[in-house]
Design an enzyme around this catalytic site. Structure first.
Site, PDB file in Angstrom:
ATOM      1  N   SER A 145       3.382  -5.629 -10.039  1.00 39.32           N
ATOM      2  CA  SER A 145       4.606  -5.368  -9.282  1.00 39.32           C
ATOM      3  C   SER A 145       5.833  -5.867 -10.057  1.00 39.32           C
ATOM      4  O   SER A 145       6.386  -5.164 -10.908  1.00 39.32           O
ATOM      5  CB  SER A 145       4.429  -6.044  -7.914  1.00 39.32           C
ATOM      6  OG  SER A 145       5.592  -6.606  -7.425  1.00 39.32           O
ATOM      7  N   ARG A 146       6.203  -7.085  -9.819  1.00 42.89           N
ATOM      8  CA  ARG A 146       7.273  -7.764 -10.552  1.00 42.89           C
ATOM      9  C   ARG A 146       6.894  -9.242 -10.612  1.00 42.89           C
ATOM     10  O   ARG A 146       6.308  -9.772  -9.649  1.00 42.89           O
ATOM     11  CB  ARG A 146       8.623  -7.633  -9.837  1.00 42.89           C
ATOM     12  CG  ARG A 146       9.281  -6.270  -9.918  1.00 42.89           C
ATOM     13  CD  ARG A 146       9.837  -5.979 -11.321  1.00 42.89           C
ATOM     14  NE  ARG A 146      10.517  -4.693 -11.387  1.00 42.89           N
ATOM     15  CZ  ARG A 146       9.948  -3.526 -11.654  1.00 42.89           C
ATOM     16  NH1 ARG A 146       8.643  -3.460 -11.894  1.00 42.89           N
ATOM     17  NH2 ARG A 146      10.655  -2.409 -11.714  1.00 42.89           N
ATOM     18  N   HIS A 168       4.323  -5.641 -19.507  1.00 44.69           N
ATOM     19  CA  HIS A 168       4.947  -4.708 -18.560  1.00 44.69           C
ATOM     20  C   HIS A 168       4.761  -3.252 -19.019  1.00 44.69           C
ATOM     21  O   HIS A 168       5.742  -2.541 -19.270  1.00 44.69           O
ATOM     22  CB  HIS A 168       6.432  -5.049 -18.383  1.00 44.69           C
ATOM     23  CG  HIS A 168       7.013  -4.517 -17.109  1.00 44.69           C
ATOM     24  ND1 HIS A 168       7.994  -5.172 -16.405  1.00 44.69           N
ATOM     25  CD2 HIS A 168       6.764  -3.382 -16.408  1.00 44.69           C
ATOM     26  CE1 HIS A 168       8.318  -4.471 -15.335  1.00 44.69           C
ATOM     27  NE2 HIS A 168       7.577  -3.378 -15.317  1.00 44.69           N
ATOM     28  N   GLU A 223      11.168 -11.809 -18.160  1.00 44.45           N
ATOM     29  CA  GLU A 223      10.641 -11.021 -19.284  1.00 44.45           C
ATOM     30  C   GLU A 223      11.732 -10.814 -20.324  1.00 44.45           C
ATOM     31  O   GLU A 223      12.902 -10.718 -19.953  1.00 44.45           O
ATOM     32  CB  GLU A 223      10.155  -9.656 -18.774  1.00 44.45           C
ATOM     33  CG  GLU A 223       8.984  -9.789 -17.824  1.00 44.45           C
ATOM     34  CD  GLU A 223       8.570  -8.449 -17.206  1.00 44.45           C
ATOM     35  OE1 GLU A 223       9.156  -7.405 -17.557  1.00 44.45           O
ATOM     36  OE2 GLU A 223       7.667  -8.466 -16.364  1.00 44.45           O
ATOM     37  N   MET A 232       0.845  -1.209   0.000  1.00 50.57           N
ATOM     38  CA  MET A 232       0.000   0.000   0.000  1.00 50.57           C
ATOM     39  C   MET A 232       0.873   1.249   0.000  1.00 50.57           C
ATOM     40  O   MET A 232       0.817   2.074   0.916  1.00 50.57           O
ATOM     41  CB  MET A 232      -0.909  -0.052   1.234  1.00 50.57           C
ATOM     42  CG  MET A 232      -2.019   0.962   1.235  1.00 50.57           C
ATOM     43  SD  MET A 232      -3.202   0.660  -0.075  1.00 50.57           S
ATOM     44  CE  MET A 232      -4.614   1.513   0.622  1.00 50.57           C
ATOM     45  N   GLY A 233       1.708   1.368  -1.030  1.00 45.24           N
ATOM     46  CA  GLY A 233       2.557   2.556  -1.143  1.00 45.24           C
ATOM     47  C   GLY A 233       1.892   3.575  -2.052  1.00 45.24           C
ATOM     48  O   GLY A 233       0.664   3.709  -2.089  1.00 45.24           O
ATOM     49  N   ARG A 234       2.737   4.275  -2.809  1.00 40.57           N
ATOM     50  CA  ARG A 234       2.222   5.325  -3.698  1.00 40.57           C
ATOM     51  C   ARG A 234       1.190   4.766  -4.676  1.00 40.57           C
ATOM     52  O   ARG A 234       0.078   5.290  -4.799  1.00 40.57           O
ATOM     53  CB  ARG A 234       3.397   5.965  -4.470  1.00 40.57           C
ATOM     54  CG  ARG A 234       4.317   6.786  -3.599  1.00 40.57           C
ATOM     55  CD  ARG A 234       5.601   7.117  -4.342  1.00 40.57           C
ATOM     56  NE  ARG A 234       6.417   5.941  -4.525  1.00 40.57           N
ATOM     57  CZ  ARG A 234       7.648   5.792  -4.035  1.00 40.57           C
ATOM     58  NH1 ARG A 234       8.209   6.778  -3.375  1.00 40.57           N
ATOM     59  NH2 ARG A 234       8.331   4.684  -4.237  1.00 40.57           N
ATOM     60  N   ILE A 235       1.581   3.697  -5.395  1.00 36.94           N
ATOM     61  CA  ILE A 235       0.666   3.172  -6.434  1.00 36.94           C
ATOM     62  C   ILE A 235      -0.518   2.451  -5.776  1.00 36.94           C
ATOM     63  O   ILE A 235      -1.669   2.623  -6.194  1.00 36.94           O
ATOM     64  CB  ILE A 235       1.421   2.247  -7.421  1.00 36.94           C
ATOM     65  CG1 ILE A 235       2.582   3.012  -8.071  1.00 36.94           C
ATOM     66  CG2 ILE A 235       0.468   1.725  -8.496  1.00 36.94           C
ATOM     67  CD1 ILE A 235       3.546   2.151  -8.876  1.00 36.94           C
TER      68      ILE A 235
END
Ligand code: NAP
Ligand code: GLV
Length: 322
Positions: A237-238, A286, A267, A155-158
């Site tokens: 995310s990744r 991505h 990827e 739950m950060g910026r994005i």
């Protein structure tokens, strides 16, 4: 002598132009192909600055080849491609591109969530392959999004920008992170949950953590097993945060309903990747931050970080202390 900056991909000259007085730029000449590792190792030899992408591994070997390097300006907010500890040991500043891509990535996350829930890609393909013969009550019926529960892991910026979009759809917002986010709780009505509780309660589980040792394979067989059978999993995310074999099994044996994936292990992936072949997967290459405006802002932020460091100022968005 102007400091040599190596740019690992062909980027618009117009972006470099304002910095030409200050830097001697050298650039990999292809826009759509990463610089080969051997070329990169040679190029960093006399470079004092590096503007690189997430396609480059900035590891100890590379840093050993780059004795003059002062700064690695990574064109991404995620910096799992950079060995930050090794950079710090060598006194190399690492910067990333937070904030400028937050809203764009949150838009994409929500679009992917909607596309997966409402089977948008499958429905579009249905017409393109000329399969539409009749309207029928459950033709390509998906899952509702409005008034459902979204569980945001990271739950950060994005994550918070996704939560604010979810509020617009009258969703109930749950979140998990290592620390509580009082602002998100107050302003967005987001409710903190332990990881397992979130998995059990969310209709949409959205992964927005950085890839670290702690989050590698966070979404494993056990995690998918704790989700609702109707759950939709979304990863922006990744790829490294997910055990892709476990996800494949969960999607094929009915453990969860569907997945929307912007990121993958190893990827780029190809069309024969096991997850891409599934009808209940929406796969994207991505493109979280891929709007023209935002990609230019990310590059400009990298250049501003380079300029700050070579002007003896603090970098704007440092990852380490350099
Ligand atoms: P951010 O502001 O740093 O947010 C990351 C969040 O993850 C924080 O809330 C952090 O909170 C939480 N977190 C970290 N480790 C955790 C753990 N072990 N368990 C649970 N939560 C954890 O970063 P951001 O700007 O939102 O970006 C997030 C990530 O999105 C990036 O690192 C990048 O990998 C990815 N991303 C992808 C795209 C794309 O194109 N697909 C675009 C942009 C970003 P605590 O510290 O309190 O745990
Ligand atoms: C993109 O994946 C980023 O981390 O900015």
């Amino acid at each position: 002598m102007k400091p040599v900056i190596y740019v690992t991909r062909k980027i618009p000259e117009s972006l470099l132009e304002p910095y030409q007085d200050q830097f001697a730029f050298r650039m990999w000449e292809k826009a759509d192909e990463p610089v080969p590792r051997d070329v990169l190792l040679k190029e960093v030899n006399d470079a004092e600055g590096l503007l690189c992408l997430l396609t480059e591994q900035i590891d100890r070997e590379l840093l050993d080849h780059a004795e003059k390097l002062k700064i690695v300006a990574n064109m991404a907010v995620g910096f799992d491609n950079v060995d930050v500890a090794a950079a710090e040991e060598k006194g190399v500043t690492v910067t990333n591109t937070p904030d400028v891509l937050t809203a764009t990535t949150a838009d994409l996350t929500f679009a992917l969530l909607m596309a997966t829930a409402r089977r948008i890609v499958e429905a579009s393909e249905y017409i393109k392959k000329d399969a539409w013969e009749n309207w029928s009550p459950y033709l390509l019926a998906g899952a509702d999004v409005h008034q459902k529960t979204i569980g945001i892991v990271g739950m950060g910026r994005i994550g918070q920008a996704v939560a604010s979009r979810a509020k617009g759809f009258d969703m109930n917002v749950l979140y998990h992170a290592r620390s509580r986010k009082p602002d998100a709780e107050q302003e967005l009505g987001a409710v903190y949950k332990e990881f397992d509780e979130l998995l059990a309660e969310a209709d949409f589980v959205v992964c927005l953590v950085p890839l670290t040792d702690e989050t590698a394979n966070l979404f494993d067989r056990e995690a998918f097993g704790k989700m609702k059978r109707s759950a939709v999993f979304v990863n922006v995310s990744r790829g490294g945060t997910v055990d892709e074999n476990a996800l494949y099994d969960a999607l094929t044996d009915g453990t969860i309903r569907a997945a929307g994936l912007d990121v993958f292990k190893g990827e780029p992936i190809s069309a024969d990747h096991q997850l891409v072949k599934l009808a209940n997967v929406v796969a994207l290459p991505h493109i979280g931050s891929a709007s023209e405006e935002t990609r230019s802002k990310m590059l400009k932020l990298c250049l501003d970080n380079l300029a700050a460091v070579f002007n003896g100022k603090d970098p704007l968005t440092p990852v380490n202390n350099g």
